[in-house]
Design a protein around this motif. Structure first.
Motif, PDB file in Angstrom:
ATOM      1  N   TYR A 206      44.954  35.432  50.610  1.00 30.72           N
ATOM      2  CA  TYR A 206      43.621  34.862  50.463  1.00 30.72           C
ATOM      3  C   TYR A 206      43.647  33.548  49.677  1.00 30.72           C
ATOM      4  CZ  TYR A 206      42.320  39.529  51.958  1.00 30.72           C
ATOM      5  OH  TYR A 206      42.215  40.699  52.671  1.00 30.72           O
ATOM      6  N   ASP A 207      42.756  32.665  50.047  1.00 31.30           N
ATOM      7  CA  ASP A 207      42.567  31.399  49.343  1.00 31.30           C
ATOM      8  C   ASP A 207      41.612  31.652  48.179  1.00 31.30           C
ATOM      9  OD1 ASP A 207      41.956  28.860  48.453  1.00 31.30           O
ATOM     10  OD2 ASP A 207      41.657  28.019  50.458  1.00 31.30           O
ATOM     11  N   ASP A 208      42.114  31.557  46.944  1.00 35.35           N
ATOM     12  CA  ASP A 208      41.267  31.795  45.777  1.00 35.35           C
ATOM     13  C   ASP A 208      40.962  30.515  45.012  1.00 35.35           C
ATOM     14  OD1 ASP A 208      43.744  31.303  44.736  1.00 35.35           O
ATOM     15  OD2 ASP A 208      43.860  33.131  43.526  1.00 35.35           O
ATOM     16  N   SER A 209      41.010  29.375  45.712  1.00 34.53           N
ATOM     17  CA  SER A 209      40.677  28.105  45.066  1.00 34.53           C
ATOM     18  C   SER A 209      39.204  28.091  44.666  1.00 34.53           C
ATOM     19  CB  SER A 209      40.967  26.940  46.014  1.00 34.53           C
ATOM     20  OG  SER A 209      40.137  27.008  47.156  1.00 34.53           O
ATOM     21  N   ASP A 210      38.871  27.265  43.709  1.00 29.65           N
ATOM     22  CA  ASP A 210      37.496  27.212  43.193  1.00 29.65           C
ATOM     23  C   ASP A 210      36.466  26.912  44.284  1.00 29.65           C
ATOM     24  OD1 ASP A 210      38.386  27.855  40.676  1.00 29.65           O
ATOM     25  OD2 ASP A 210      38.369  25.792  39.928  1.00 29.65           O
ATOM     26  N   PRO A 211      36.706  25.931  45.180  1.00 22.78           N
ATOM     27  CA  PRO A 211      35.700  25.664  46.218  1.00 22.78           C
ATOM     28  C   PRO A 211      35.477  26.853  47.145  1.00 22.78           C
ATOM     29  CG  PRO A 211      37.197  23.812  46.002  1.00 22.78           C
ATOM     30  CD  PRO A 211      37.792  24.934  45.209  1.00 22.78           C
ATOM     31  N   VAL A 212      36.554  27.571  47.492  1.00 21.38           N
ATOM     32  CA  VAL A 212      36.408  28.720  48.379  1.00 21.38           C
ATOM     33  C   VAL A 212      35.678  29.860  47.670  1.00 21.38           C
ATOM     34  CG1 VAL A 212      37.663  30.484  49.671  1.00 21.38           C
ATOM     35  CG2 VAL A 212      38.391  28.098  49.788  1.00 21.38           C
ATOM     36  N   GLU A 213      35.979  30.065  46.393  1.00 24.67           N
ATOM     37  CA  GLU A 213      35.267  31.086  45.625  1.00 24.67           C
ATOM     38  C   GLU A 213      33.782  30.741  45.503  1.00 24.67           C
ATOM     39  OE1 GLU A 213      36.401  34.196  44.076  1.00 24.67           O
ATOM     40  OE2 GLU A 213      37.696  33.723  45.777  1.00 24.67           O
ATOM     41  N   ALA A 214      33.485  29.467  45.343  1.00 26.28           N
ATOM     42  CA  ALA A 214      32.082  29.051  45.272  1.00 26.28           C
ATOM     43  C   ALA A 214      31.372  29.316  46.592  1.00 26.28           C
ATOM     44  CB  ALA A 214      31.993  27.566  44.906  1.00 26.28           C
ATOM     45  N   LEU A 215      32.079  29.077  47.708  1.00 24.02           N
ATOM     46  CA  LEU A 215      31.498  29.372  49.016  1.00 24.02           C
ATOM     47  C   LEU A 215      31.261  30.866  49.172  1.00 24.02           C
ATOM     48  CD1 LEU A 215      30.644  28.595  51.883  1.00 24.02           C
ATOM     49  CD2 LEU A 215      33.061  28.735  52.561  1.00 24.02           C
ATOM     50  N   ARG A 216      32.216  31.682  48.736  1.00 23.11           N
ATOM     51  CA  ARG A 216      32.031  33.139  48.817  1.00 23.11           C
ATOM     52  C   ARG A 216      30.789  33.569  48.033  1.00 23.11           C
ATOM     53  NH1 ARG A 216      38.051  33.587  48.042  1.00 23.11           N
ATOM     54  NH2 ARG A 216      38.915  34.019  50.110  1.00 23.11           N
ATOM     55  N   ASP A 217      30.613  33.007  46.848  1.00 25.35           N
ATOM     56  CA  ASP A 217      29.436  33.356  46.047  1.00 25.35           C
ATOM     57  C   ASP A 217      28.153  32.955  46.760  1.00 25.35           C
ATOM     58  OD1 ASP A 217      31.028  34.400  44.033  1.00 25.35           O
ATOM     59  OD2 ASP A 217      30.992  32.557  42.814  1.00 25.35           O
ATOM     60  N   ALA A 218      28.165  31.777  47.379  1.00 25.42           N
ATOM     61  CA  ALA A 218      26.971  31.318  48.089  1.00 25.42           C
ATOM     62  C   ALA A 218      26.653  32.213  49.275  1.00 25.42           C
ATOM     63  CB  ALA A 218      27.167  29.872  48.552  1.00 25.42           C
ATOM     64  N   VAL A 219      27.690  32.655  49.979  1.00 21.66           N
ATOM     65  CA  VAL A 219      27.489  33.561  51.111  1.00 21.66           C
ATOM     66  C   VAL A 219      26.980  34.909  50.620  1.00 21.66           C
ATOM     67  CG1 VAL A 219      28.654  34.821  52.959  1.00 21.66           C
ATOM     68  CG2 VAL A 219      29.213  32.414  52.553  1.00 21.66           C
ATOM     69  N   MET A 220      27.556  35.407  49.535  1.00 23.91           N
ATOM     70  CA  MET A 220      27.146  36.703  49.000  1.00 23.91           C
ATOM     71  C   MET A 220      25.655  36.734  48.700  1.00 23.91           C
ATOM     72  SD  MET A 220      28.566  39.704  48.148  1.00 23.91           S
ATOM     73  CE  MET A 220      30.247  39.505  47.561  1.00 23.91           C
ATOM     74  N   ASP A 221      25.125  35.608  48.223  1.00 23.52           N
ATOM     75  CA  ASP A 221      23.705  35.537  47.892  1.00 23.52           C
ATOM     76  C   ASP A 221      22.815  35.674  49.127  1.00 23.52           C
ATOM     77  OD1 ASP A 221      24.297  35.190  45.220  1.00 23.52           O
ATOM     78  OD2 ASP A 221      24.128  33.001  45.281  1.00 23.52           O
ATOM     79  N   GLN A 222      23.380  35.462  50.311  1.00 22.94           N
ATOM     80  CA  GLN A 222      22.593  35.481  51.548  1.00 22.94           C
ATOM     81  C   GLN A 222      22.687  36.812  52.301  1.00 22.94           C
ATOM     82  OE1 GLN A 222      20.568  32.949  52.286  1.00 22.94           O
ATOM     83  NE2 GLN A 222      21.304  31.897  50.453  1.00 22.94           N
ATOM     84  N   PHE A 223      23.518  37.723  51.829  1.00 19.79           N
ATOM     85  CA  PHE A 223      23.686  38.984  52.556  1.00 19.79           C
ATOM     86  C   PHE A 223      22.395  39.802  52.555  1.00 19.79           C
ATOM     87  CE2 PHE A 223      28.527  39.089  51.865  1.00 19.79           C
ATOM     88  CZ  PHE A 223      28.767  38.712  53.173  1.00 19.79           C
ATOM     89  N   PRO A 224      22.186  40.595  53.605  1.00 13.97           N
ATOM     90  CA  PRO A 224      21.012  41.474  53.635  1.00 13.97           C
ATOM     91  C   PRO A 224      21.068  42.501  52.508  1.00 13.97           C
ATOM     92  CG  PRO A 224      22.086  41.354  55.794  1.00 13.97           C
ATOM     93  CD  PRO A 224      23.010  40.718  54.812  1.00 13.97           C
ATOM     94  N   PRO A 225      19.938  43.145  52.197  1.00  9.86           N
ATOM     95  CA  PRO A 225      19.918  44.150  51.127  1.00  9.86           C
ATOM     96  C   PRO A 225      20.659  45.429  51.542  1.00  9.86           C
ATOM     97  CG  PRO A 225      17.803  44.083  52.246  1.00  9.86           C
ATOM     98  CD  PRO A 225      18.597  42.930  52.787  1.00  9.86           C
TER      99      PRO A 225
END
Length: 215
Positions: A82-101
């Motif tokens: 897995y790519d754990d670079s800061d930009p990719v982690e930031a993207l993961r966080d942004a996606v997580m915020d959009q997941f359904p409940p």
């Protein structure tokens, strides 16, 4: 300190997926993960071990398994992809915020103490089936068109019946007890849940995202 492995897949609005992808590319054009040193060698090693059991039944604890050295090696290989670079982690966080409940038809979540649910499924399926899944080792961000294009391959990898399914369930349980502390993990849901969300996304014209994370 205890850790928890998580694999989450969610259906997201197609335009939201495209916005996230555009933002990610502008901020940090990604390098192909498959180009990382050692990945091809690791896959070749895994293929050489794919038919073997990497666990032995515990003699002291019923319904639990003990991991052989190669099980730990496979776990480390998958985690290292897995790519754990800061930009990719930031993207993961942004996606997580959009997941359904939680409880929504468009969300699948697998959680396990001390074990990665995705790695357990990967061990059950084998390397070639895992590479037919969307994205890269459980991580993906697909728009609606890509979901429809990738769905047949995911169905081929995850539609398990009869002896093949039983074998996969037993391998998942071995991983969850031999490397993790999750004897009650729902192996059937780990097999069926991802495909259910991908089919829902395809039917509803949505994109989909998957993330493998540790907490």
């Amino acid at each position: 300190m205890s850790v928890t492995g998580v694999w989450v897949i969610g259906a997201l609005a197609d335009e939201k997926i495209k916005d996230l992808l555009r933002t990610a590319v502008r901020a940090h054009p990604p390098k192909p993960v498959a180009a990382q040193a050692g990945v091809l060698e690791g896959l070749a090693w895994w293929r050489s071990k794919a038919a073997e059991s990497l666990f032995v039944m515990s003699r002291t604890a019923p319904d639990s398994w003990v991991a052989a050295e190669d099980a730990s090696r496979l776990s480390e290989f998958i985690d290292g992809c897995y790519d754990d670079s800061d930009p990719v982690e930031a993207l993961r966080d942004a996606v997580m915020d959009q997941f359904p409940p939680e409880g929504d038809e468009g969300l699948f979540t697998a959680v396990a103490r001390k074990a990665s649910p995705f790695s357990a499924l990967a061990y059950a399926l084998g390397p070639d089936a895992v590479l037919r899944l969307p994205g890269w080792f459980g991580d993906f961000l697909l728009d609606a068109e890509q979901v429809r294009a990738r769905l047949p391959a995911a169905e081929e990898a995850l539609t398990l019946t009869g002896a093949r399914r039983q074998h996969a369930v037993e391998r998942i349980r071995a991983w969850m007890t031999g490397l993790g502390d999750a004897p009650d993990h729902d192996a059937d849901e780990l097999i069926d849940g991802p495909l259910r969300v991908l089919r829902h996304a395809a039917r509803s014209g949505q994109g989909a995202a998957g993330q493998v994370r540790w907490y």
